[in-house]
Design an enzyme around this catalytic site. Structure first.
Site, PDB file in Angstrom:
ATOM      1  N   SER B  96       0.822  -1.203   0.000  1.00 24.24           N
ATOM      2  CA  SER B  96       0.000   0.000   0.000  1.00 24.24           C
ATOM      3  C   SER B  96       0.861   1.259   0.000  1.00 24.24           C
ATOM      4  CB  SER B  96      -0.952  -0.040   1.188  1.00 24.24           C
ATOM      5  OG  SER B  96      -1.939   0.953   1.042  1.00 24.24           O
ATOM      6  N   ASP B 237      -2.363   6.188  -3.260  1.00 21.44           N
ATOM      7  CA  ASP B 237      -1.194   5.499  -2.733  1.00 21.44           C
ATOM      8  C   ASP B 237      -0.758   4.459  -3.760  1.00 21.44           C
ATOM      9  OD1 ASP B 237      -3.390   3.913  -2.554  1.00 21.44           O
ATOM     10  OD2 ASP B 237      -2.871   3.034  -0.628  1.00 21.44           O
ATOM     11  N   ASP B 239      -1.365   1.268  -4.216  1.00 23.66           N
ATOM     12  CA  ASP B 239      -2.262   0.230  -4.719  1.00 23.66           C
ATOM     13  C   ASP B 239      -3.668   0.722  -5.022  1.00 23.66           C
ATOM     14  OD1 ASP B 239      -2.901   0.629  -2.095  1.00 23.66           O
ATOM     15  OD2 ASP B 239      -3.134  -1.476  -1.595  1.00 23.66           O
ATOM     16  N   ASP B 241      -6.199   1.964  -3.218  1.00 26.55           N
ATOM     17  CA  ASP B 241      -7.374   1.973  -2.348  1.00 26.55           C
ATOM     18  C   ASP B 241      -7.555   3.340  -1.693  1.00 26.55           C
ATOM     19  OD1 ASP B 241      -5.117   1.611  -0.788  1.00 26.55           O
ATOM     20  OD2 ASP B 241      -6.040   0.179   0.589  1.00 26.55           O
TER      21      ASP B 241
END
Lengths: 459, 459, 459, 459
Positions: B96, B237, B239, B241
């Protein structure tokens, strides 16, 4: 309709560069190769690439020639691929800096673009439809090959021979949402630069800006360059053969000075040698190149590759059109990616982290480029008339070049070039001089003469 | 060593998240699935992904379970993949917003993150090494699948149900050189926005900035947002999410207000419903949600997914931790990509092209978040002591939540939350109030009480 | 030139099924789909597949429709793909059992082959060249998808519902070096059979034998079947819709009996239902189907798919042309792969490991098929004349079918069918009867009448 | 546990060649390469390949070394890949002719198998776990490369230098459902042969036969060879380094004669040169090689590659173990695929389409190979004792070789070899002679002596 222009094939995908033309070009290329060998096929990031690539591949294999699909790859990478042992030719599907509604084809053999005689062959086959047709048992095959690693290795070897790894100097890179997105930022990063990217996700809609890296398209990028903390900013066109350079104050640097910078460096390293540039470049190149023992040859636009077939080809150590440097020691193709690496290295090493400091090594002289009306009807006689009227106006003439327009060079380093456009009812005027005063005087004279020539011929 | 944290598995690739752990996790997951079914495996853009993915896949197939390699895919896309008929579970390899030297794993089933009981099973197998081992004739197989088109279709359907296509409104997107590079910019472009990207070529070195979209990491981007001509700026960020939002003046918008904006919109559309948020969110959410007929539930950090197993799960229409919105009508995963699309649509439609205008619909109240020392030794008794001392200090208490820290809510909309850190010798203090004055008074009191609690317990 | 025949498009790759036709078909199909949706494109193993596939894909995406390249896939697998949610149509490039110098196209929607009205649309567009042309920003995209796992899962589910896993019974499989090489052997192996393969490496040169699984092409395979220790031997054509069955004595089994075997089984399981077969099949099918409570409908060759649009379509539980069984409960396509699995299961379960034993459940009656001359000029009146002359010769006529030739069925189970060839100056005579004596008598009569009809019309 | 055997690493996937070993081997190999360079990774067709390959790749990249995944590729193709410029080493995951429950690893550099010192390094690292660990920023990368075209081109060049294209001569090929399925049949077809294949769909379950191409496993194939109309029949093992040859009468040809055939041909072409063979080969090789001016060197089993490091390595023009020819002019690896091509060419050209006719050029002498009991306890002294007892029994001894067993060669061309097994309580006896009579006499003597040695040592 003429298929090839000065830089391969380009045009709108609905009216010119259609799937049918792609299919025919594939058949023509396979016919050129006599149904043998292997062709590498790459693309930039345009929306029409898959459409054209598939038709093109179909055409190639229909002749018996094999295909290696190299997928998205910048122009320099595709050209580099054509030097590999098993590769007969490589082709990139791209319209370079044209609008997103265009696409095109560029052909390479042994690292250089196709020369006229080769283009004439392809054009002939597309027109007479005299294609080779392979029987079912000898149709070509298609394989795939990830060529990125080999280009990277070669580029890193070349660049690290010329300079050191950097120490986190910041560079801003704008790859025009094009084919260089996966190349220039990573290459610079591997060279030790800290890279921030803008417009660097591949997207054939060119959402961030148009593909031509001209000042008007680079407004956002120039502002970021100025406001941010970057030693230098690099911008490409859609396929990565072009490089534009912006300094840390956000100022766009004249192409002639970039060419001069690269040319001087290569000549210095080599201890002399020839530099080949297109007719529309300024005399600053000659000044810095001759200062380090080299000489400059000017050729028509779109003709650099022809010189690689001439007897003195081995003397050429650098070549360039505006935006498009050819580092001959690396390969005979225009390479904005290696250009980006070299300019970044020089900013770090010679500019101490300042592009402005680096560029002080190359004089900055006034130049002018403008269009004047020129009806198609008078074009055939226009240049001769301009020459007739213009030459007597100048003293100190050193050289007159007539291969592509009429270029008059004088012993004070000034020059004037008049060309006629191949596609619009215009003539183009280029002037360079060491002072603004000289330039203005030449400009006044040239404008008057061109108007007079137009009037004389229009009667 | 505890393997799972509050958000899957994360850690340094040399000391914790090694190829050996990846192999074991694959074996554990296949054991969990009894050697049956199919697991989708995606990654963000980190340098260690191929290393971990290969070991992880090896472990999965060694149990008999099949694998679909979905290659680079954002967290939301991976989660979405886990809802497909033939997919038993999907896993993204990502850390992340952690530094590039970290990596990790996040597991999904039926669209939601693994709940504690599932994580406990995996952790147990990794520790007791009691893995299923398939015989040679039943080892799992690996196939590949390009899931981007199906996620795009689903996302476009969802978003276009909620708003119109835009008309070239400009958006700046910063995808942290991460997994969303091929997603958010293209999705916004397909929705009609004119997208400029920064830090959007996938690069596991995170050359442009660190992956956490915090104000300190987004300095360049905030400057570009301010100086450029963008209606709104979105940052992710690594990834995808998480979503951070920056207005046209370059100001970073408080996460609570973004959550409130989304929550209010979903509740309004639904004519009521429950909103689940993490304990560390502010009361502005409650204010706007209750105004449109909804209610808010607070749960411990890292526990949103647990609520999807509760009896009232079908009442939940929106959920969120700071940065991480879950659009329940779309799917039970955190989705910064759809968040980016929705916020852009709202700026266009409700803000008339101004993020500032849009955000006026959500009140802006002062909040405070700070760390205070709290030795590990006293942590077990610290919260009880704080509660004992703090509650008597406040009038108008409406509610006290004790699942994750101690949160006291008052009838003037103010609240104070005290939590202890799981990894550092610190406690965290969160306060919100409608006026700065109220906030300051609560802060003074809380600081004194926490110090007193610390002193009492340290004797 | 008519483009579609009775079974999609087929022809020589140099004279008919060229890259240009492939491109036009892609454009026509995309036009049919209005530039929307997604088309799956598969191929058999022919040498010209890549050539045609690339041109076809180019045509499809040029209209705006997306493509999923499913690579080499048998006809049944491609048809099955067309039933998936996001797939608008699927197409296989194959010439089925034709020689290697041919290729062709077969189109599917929702699991069934295109019906005439759909073919007429495509043919119309190819002829009037009225194609949809997508603008640059809406050209279709190409992705890839490994569909083998999902077909396998579906096929295994279907087959294991009807029978057990086998216990190492030996089966010899000959997949004609075609598209089923990666399917039938593995499916049978997963069903527990011990599979030996011949001609099962994909090779578009069809080195082992011609693709049609006829007795004359299967000499090697029949010898291996006889000399080896195999319970049953299965042979396919190039794309896997056809199945030929050879018993353990190396004898080639009449197609009518194979159809009867499958039809009887499906009707029995269903407790009745309709079976649709082509006009050229024998009455043994009617006999065994009616014995288990079903009924048989005969339709013209190449028309099975049309019946799936009729009001009573839901009554159909099995359909077949010679070689090409459609297991309607599995899907509405011809499926030689599932046919191979079912026949192997039946040999194991009902034949106790002997194909000869199994086939004893289906009567074996004499049949005859021969060609007689029939000049093109008289064809328009030939069948009416044959009917006029032939009907009075027979007693006990139960039914006369006239949709595709003239077929007379009698109450002793015998029948005679006369058809005219669409491509050659020939008529075809088919006769079936319960005894050789009856068949000979019908044959004598039919030959005389056909000659007389020819003579009458030629005057 | 010793990891490497005489031919790379082999063993059961559950007990020895596990994902964990694969991971460690990858780490060891990357450590050997100092975290630099690129490793090619191929596999045969086993069910456990993906499992091991993924773990192995993870291990390699964890050290910093890059990987090229070359997917399924025969051993010769993988070995050939290791000679390419950018490739530091290539590895095939295969257990060659072992059962399907086994798998293994074979390592190549510059075209030859790893020698002992290299294996010792890898084994040392696996045991001491002293692996190189790359930091996050220097982890290796994975790319893919379709190497089939380049191997084919090289093989075709080599083979067509030695013979003509064939004219449809029929060849039966059995590739053991292994890695050569996509190679030998196509190569032969491109050479003009008409190829029928059996067991040639890749399937790690080896459904048709076990992978070792021994007479007992080839019963079906030998029967097909006898009953069918094939000039010659070729069988491979699972990875294509081995070749077995069956003549048109279905007779399995002794490996020594195949080696002799190839050796003689290569020596003749070269006008002399050395042939290196393993200790267990017969003297027929010496006879035919010396007749054309060459010489034969015998080395221990599993040691051919060591000779390529010796001073006289450039004199070697052919090398072989039984089944495994090395055509040194092509490359320093065992190549059953090129062997298949050469034997087919020779059958066509020198045998006039008859394998029997061709093999008449190589004498056929009786040989014997049998096992006798030999308890592990006495093995250390067994060979010395046998030598002591056996030598006095024979006259005319020309040479005694003692590197791998004890081999006594006599001046009548007869020889006897006694070796002890490394894995079973057995000794192996090999005898060759020009007459059956001589062979029987040697056998009687050897059996008596071996029994006596056993008795002497067991007391």
């Amino acid at each position: 309709m003429k298929i090839f222009g000065t830089s391969g094939i380009r045009g709108g995908i609905v009216e010119k560069v259609t799937p049918n033309l792609a299919l025919d070009l594939g058949r023509a290329l396979g016919t050129f190769l006599e149904g043998k060998g292997t062709v590498g096929v790459g693309t930039d990031a345009r929306t029409s690439n898959e459409m054209l690539k598939n038709a093109f591949i179909s055409g190639i294999v229909s002749t018996g020639t094999d295909v290696v699909d190299i997928n998205r790859a910048p122009m320099p990478t595709t050209a580099s691929h054509s030097t590999m042992e098993i590769v007969s030719a490589s082709v990139i599907i791209t319209a370079s800096h044209n609008p997103p509604s265009d696409n095109g084809f560029k052909f390479f053999r042994g690292g250089r673009e196709f020369i006229r005689t080769e283009e004439v062959f392809l054009e002939g086959r597309v027109k007479d439809r005299n294609f080779r047709v392979a029987g079912w048992s000898s149709i070509g095959k298609v394989s795939t090959w990830d060529i990125r690693p080999s280009y990277f290795r070669r580029a890193l070897d070349f660049v690290l021979e010329r300079g050191e790894k950097a120490d986190e100097m910041r560079v801003l890179v704008d790859t025009a949402n094009g084919a260089a997105c996966d190349y220039t930022p990573h290459l610079l990063r591997e060279l030790g630069f800290r890279v921030t990217t803008v417009n660097s996700n591949p997207d054939g809609h060119f959402p961030g800006r148009l593909a031509e890296p001209s000042p008007s398209n680079l407004e956002d990028t120039m502002r970021m360059a100025r406001d941010g903390d970057f030693a230098v900013t690099i911008a490409h066109d859609g396929d990565g053969d072009r490089i534009a350079v912006i300094d840390e104050d956000g100022r766009f640097i004249d192409q002639n000075r970039i060419i001069a910078l690269f040319a001087k460096d290569e000549v210095e390293r080599n201890g002399g040698g020839r530099v080949v540039v297109s007719i529309d470049t300024s005399s600053v190149i000659d000044e810095v190149v001759s200062a380090v023992g080299g000489s400059v040859v000017r050729v028509p636009l779109g003709s650099l590759q022809e010189t690689f077939e001439l007897p003195w080809r081995d003397d050429i150590i650098f070549a360039s059109e505006p935006w498009k440097p050819i580092f001959v020691r690396f390969g005979r193709w225009m390479d904005g990616i290696v250009g980006a690496a070299r300019i970044s290295q020089m900013v770090a090493e010679r500019g101490n982290g300042s592009c402005i400091t680096l560029m002080k090594s190359i004089p900055e002289y006034p130049i002018l480029r403008e269009n004047v009306p020129c009806p198609d009807a008078i074009k055939p006689k226009f240049l001769a008339k301009v020459k007739e009227l213009l030459v007597p106006e100048f003293s100190g003439i050193e050289q007159i070049l007539e291969e592509d327009g009429i270029r008059i060079e004088r012993n004070d380093g000034s020059y004037v070039l008049v060309r006629v456009s191949g596609t619009e009812p215009k003539a183009r005027l280029y002037i360079g001089a060491k002072t603004q005063n000289t330039l203005d005087m030449i400009a006044d004279t040239a404008r008057i003469i061109m108007k007079q020539a137009r009037d004389d011929l229009s009667q």
